[in-house]
Design a protein around this motif. Structure first.
Motif, PDB file in Angstrom:
ATOM      1  N   THR A  79       0.890  -0.832   0.028  1.00  0.00           N
ATOM      2  CA  THR A  79      -0.706  -0.448  -0.131  1.00  0.00           C
ATOM      3  C   THR A  79       0.750   1.211   0.335  1.00  0.00           C
ATOM      4  O   THR A  79       0.722   1.946  -1.121  1.00  0.00           O
ATOM      5  CB  THR A  79      -0.749   0.131   1.646  1.00  0.00           C
ATOM      6  N   ARG A  80       1.939   0.844   0.870  1.00  0.00           N
ATOM      7  CA  ARG A  80       2.533   2.269   1.239  1.00  0.00           C
ATOM      8  C   ARG A  80       3.214   2.855  -1.104  1.00  0.00           C
ATOM      9  O   ARG A  80       3.689   3.892  -1.319  1.00  0.00           O
ATOM     10  CB  ARG A  80       3.904   2.209   1.945  1.00  0.00           C
ATOM     11  N   VAL A  81       4.212   1.493  -1.523  1.00  0.00           N
ATOM     12  CA  VAL A  81       4.596   1.370  -2.873  1.00  0.00           C
ATOM     13  C   VAL A  81       3.369   2.346  -3.434  1.00  0.00           C
ATOM     14  O   VAL A  81       4.320   3.474  -4.464  1.00  0.00           O
ATOM     15  CB  VAL A  81       5.530   0.503  -3.222  1.00  0.00           C
ATOM     16  N   ASN A  82       2.115   1.557  -3.361  1.00  0.00           N
ATOM     17  CA  ASN A  82       1.694   2.150  -4.418  1.00  0.00           C
ATOM     18  C   ASN A  82       0.335   3.835  -4.052  1.00  0.00           C
ATOM     19  O   ASN A  82       0.162   4.144  -4.681  1.00  0.00           O
ATOM     20  CB  ASN A  82      -0.027   1.098  -4.322  1.00  0.00           C
ATOM     21  N   ALA A  83       0.496   3.822  -2.742  1.00  0.00           N
ATOM     22  CA  ALA A  83       0.287   5.336  -2.212  1.00  0.00           C
ATOM     23  C   ALA A  83       1.915   6.337  -3.187  1.00  0.00           C
ATOM     24  O   ALA A  83       1.050   7.405  -4.379  1.00  0.00           O
ATOM     25  CB  ALA A  83       0.430   5.661  -1.337  1.00  0.00           C
ATOM     26  N   LEU A  84       2.623   5.895  -3.357  1.00  0.00           N
ATOM     27  CA  LEU A  84       4.131   6.398  -3.084  1.00  0.00           C
ATOM     28  C   LEU A  84       3.983   6.655  -5.338  1.00  0.00           C
ATOM     29  O   LEU A  84       3.598   7.349  -5.735  1.00  0.00           O
ATOM     30  CB  LEU A  84       4.974   5.463  -3.082  1.00  0.00           C
ATOM     31  N   LEU A  85       3.716   5.472  -6.050  1.00  0.00           N
ATOM     32  CA  LEU A  85       3.770   5.714  -7.764  1.00  0.00           C
ATOM     33  C   LEU A  85       2.612   6.309  -7.806  1.00  0.00           C
ATOM     34  O   LEU A  85       2.506   6.692  -8.859  1.00  0.00           O
ATOM     35  CB  LEU A  85       3.162   4.238  -7.619  1.00  0.00           C
ATOM     36  N   SER A  86       1.400   6.185  -7.154  1.00  0.00           N
ATOM     37  CA  SER A  86       0.143   7.585  -7.293  1.00  0.00           C
ATOM     38  C   SER A  86      -0.142   8.146  -6.876  1.00  0.00           C
ATOM     39  O   SER A  86      -0.839   9.027  -7.774  1.00  0.00           O
ATOM     40  CB  SER A  86      -1.307   6.022  -6.834  1.00  0.00           C
ATOM     41  N   GLY A  87       0.773   8.411  -6.672  1.00  0.00           N
ATOM     42  CA  GLY A  87       1.085  10.306  -6.197  1.00  0.00           C
ATOM     43  C   GLY A  87      -0.047  10.878  -4.894  1.00  0.00           C
ATOM     44  O   GLY A  87      -0.752  12.140  -4.807  1.00  0.00           O
ATOM     45  N   GLN A  88      -0.242   9.640  -4.421  1.00  0.00           N
ATOM     46  CA  GLN A  88      -1.244  10.057  -2.624  1.00  0.00           C
ATOM     47  C   GLN A  88      -1.140  10.240  -1.729  1.00  0.00           C
ATOM     48  O   GLN A  88       0.627   9.395  -1.964  1.00  0.00           O
ATOM     49  CB  GLN A  88      -2.582   8.801  -3.111  1.00  0.00           C
ATOM     50  N   SER A  89      -1.306  10.434  -0.994  1.00  0.00           N
ATOM     51  CA  SER A  89      -1.068  10.557   0.880  1.00  0.00           C
ATOM     52  C   SER A  89      -1.904   9.735   1.603  1.00  0.00           C
ATOM     53  O   SER A  89      -3.016  11.131   1.494  1.00  0.00           O
ATOM     54  CB  SER A  89      -0.615  12.384   0.882  1.00  0.00           C
ATOM     55  N   ILE A  90      -1.353   8.834   1.973  1.00  0.00           N
ATOM     56  CA  ILE A  90      -2.307   8.556   2.846  1.00  0.00           C
ATOM     57  C   ILE A  90      -1.033   7.520   3.972  1.00  0.00           C
ATOM     58  O   ILE A  90      -0.066   7.494   4.499  1.00  0.00           O
ATOM     59  CB  ILE A  90      -3.249   7.003   1.708  1.00  0.00           C
ATOM     60  N   SER A  91      -2.156   7.209   5.537  1.00  0.00           N
ATOM     61  CA  SER A  91      -1.792   7.318   6.955  1.00  0.00           C
ATOM     62  C   SER A  91      -2.282   5.669   6.906  1.00  0.00           C
ATOM     63  O   SER A  91      -2.896   5.543   6.615  1.00  0.00           O
ATOM     64  CB  SER A  91      -1.703   7.619   7.642  1.00  0.00           C
ATOM     65  N   VAL A  92      -0.392   4.587   6.555  1.00  0.00           N
ATOM     66  CA  VAL A  92      -0.785   3.620   6.823  1.00  0.00           C
ATOM     67  C   VAL A  92      -0.239   2.841   7.838  1.00  0.00           C
ATOM     68  O   VAL A  92       0.756   3.159   7.992  1.00  0.00           O
ATOM     69  CB  VAL A  92       0.217   3.173   5.454  1.00  0.00           C
ATOM     70  N   ARG A  93      -0.658   1.951   8.420  1.00  0.00           N
ATOM     71  CA  ARG A  93      -0.520   1.078   9.365  1.00  0.00           C
ATOM     72  C   ARG A  93      -0.906  -0.059   9.724  1.00  0.00           C
ATOM     73  O   ARG A  93      -1.269  -0.747   9.257  1.00  0.00           O
ATOM     74  CB  ARG A  93      -1.145   1.627  10.909  1.00  0.00           C
ATOM     75  N   ARG A  94       0.292  -0.933  10.500  1.00  0.00           N
ATOM     76  CA  ARG A  94       0.805  -2.308  10.420  1.00  0.00           C
ATOM     77  C   ARG A  94      -0.524  -2.800  12.029  1.00  0.00           C
ATOM     78  O   ARG A  94       0.060  -1.767  13.041  1.00  0.00           O
ATOM     79  CB  ARG A  94       1.177  -2.845  10.509  1.00  0.00           C
ATOM     80  N   GLY A  95      -1.252  -3.326  11.302  1.00  0.00           N
ATOM     81  CA  GLY A  95      -1.995  -4.025  12.990  1.00  0.00           C
ATOM     82  C   GLY A  95      -3.602  -4.682  12.690  1.00  0.00           C
ATOM     83  O   GLY A  95      -4.116  -5.060  11.491  1.00  0.00           O
ATOM     84  N   ASP A  96      -4.118  -5.047  14.038  1.00  0.00           N
ATOM     85  CA  ASP A  96      -5.306  -5.682  13.493  1.00  0.00           C
ATOM     86  C   ASP A  96      -6.466  -5.237  13.809  1.00  0.00           C
ATOM     87  O   ASP A  96      -7.100  -5.182  15.091  1.00  0.00           O
ATOM     88  CB  ASP A  96      -5.367  -7.005  15.000  1.00  0.00           C
ATOM     89  N   LEU A  97      -7.323  -5.025  12.597  1.00  0.00           N
ATOM     90  CA  LEU A  97      -8.164  -4.007  12.544  1.00  0.00           C
ATOM     91  C   LEU A  97      -8.372  -3.046  13.132  1.00  0.00           C
ATOM     92  O   LEU A  97      -7.375  -2.421  12.914  1.00  0.00           O
ATOM     93  CB  LEU A  97      -9.258  -5.252  12.603  1.00  0.00           C
TER      94      LEU A  97
END
Length: 225
Positions: A79-97
């Motif tokens: 998701t982090r790589v695809n956000a970078l490739l898409s030029g979008q800024s999103i917060s990505v966190r690892r966790g259980d739901l």
């Protein structure tokens, strides 16, 4: 009648490695529902179980502030790589739901959780974590329903997609019991995929509707009053 609802999302993710859920018709169905939500630059969106980040990126393109969560490190990286490739800024966190965003609330929560019924009980392992969800398909789905009220702001909405094999009425009842107002927002019939075809004898033994080799996908929308 079956429908093909696949539609490429604009400037979609370019990288989906092995072990990360590849966008399919359930993804496109939920993306279609997201586009009906009237997202603006002031909308806070949570994507639970983001996978490759397709839905998170779709919400971000509509102007939302997006938080994406997944328990898989591979999905988080994707998701982090695809956000970078898409030029979008999103917060990505690892966790259980919802544990990854404890105490936070959102205007819109979206989720495409694993929901395929499996003859193997308990939590799946390996690549199957992206689709298997216990014998009734509700291992993660029920947790999403139970967490929704605390995650949503007043008048906030949940959008969750799953198979009719999991029990649509069960989802509606569970959300109603949690104080939300649920409705079926969208539904479509699709042919069985590879995994369900491989489980035909087991599905029929359980009495699930497998004779016509067609699966119903349903988007449930629930609002916090």
């Amino acid at each position: 009648m079956t429908l093909d609802i696949r539609r490429p999302l604009p400037r979609g993710p370019a990288w989906i490695p092995p072990g990360v859920y590849e966008p399919q018709q359930d993804t496109w169905l939920l993306a279609r529902a997201i586009r009906r939500e009237g997202i603006t630059t002031g909308t806070d969106v949570l994507d639970l179980g983001t996978g490759s980040g397709v839905l998170a990126l779709e919400a971000a393109r509509l102007g939302a502030r997006v938080t994406a969560v997944d328990i898989s490190w591979r999905a988080v990286l994707t998701t982090r790589v695809n956000a970078l490739l898409s030029g979008q800024s999103i917060s990505v966190r690892r966790g259980d739901l919802a544990t990854a965003v404890a105490g936070a609330s959102f205007d819109l929560v979206v989720s495409n959780p694993p929901y395929v019924p499996s003859p193997v009980g308990g939590s799946p392992r390996g690549a199957a974590r992206a689709w298997d969800a216990g014998w009734d398909g509700r291992l993660l789905l029920d947790r999403v329903c139970d967490a929704a009220t605390a995650l949503l702001r007043p008048q906030g909405s949940l959008l969750v997609v799953h198979s009719g094999l999991c029990g649509v009425e069960d989802t509606l009842s569970r959300l109603s019991g949690a104080g939300l107002v649920p409705t079926v927002a969208d539904r479509v019939l699709i042919p069985f995929g590879r995994v369900l075809r491989s489980r035909l004898p087991w599905l029929r033994q359980r009495g699930l509707p497998a004779d016509d080799m067609v699966e119903e996908l349903v988007v449930v929308r629930a609002v916090r009053a």
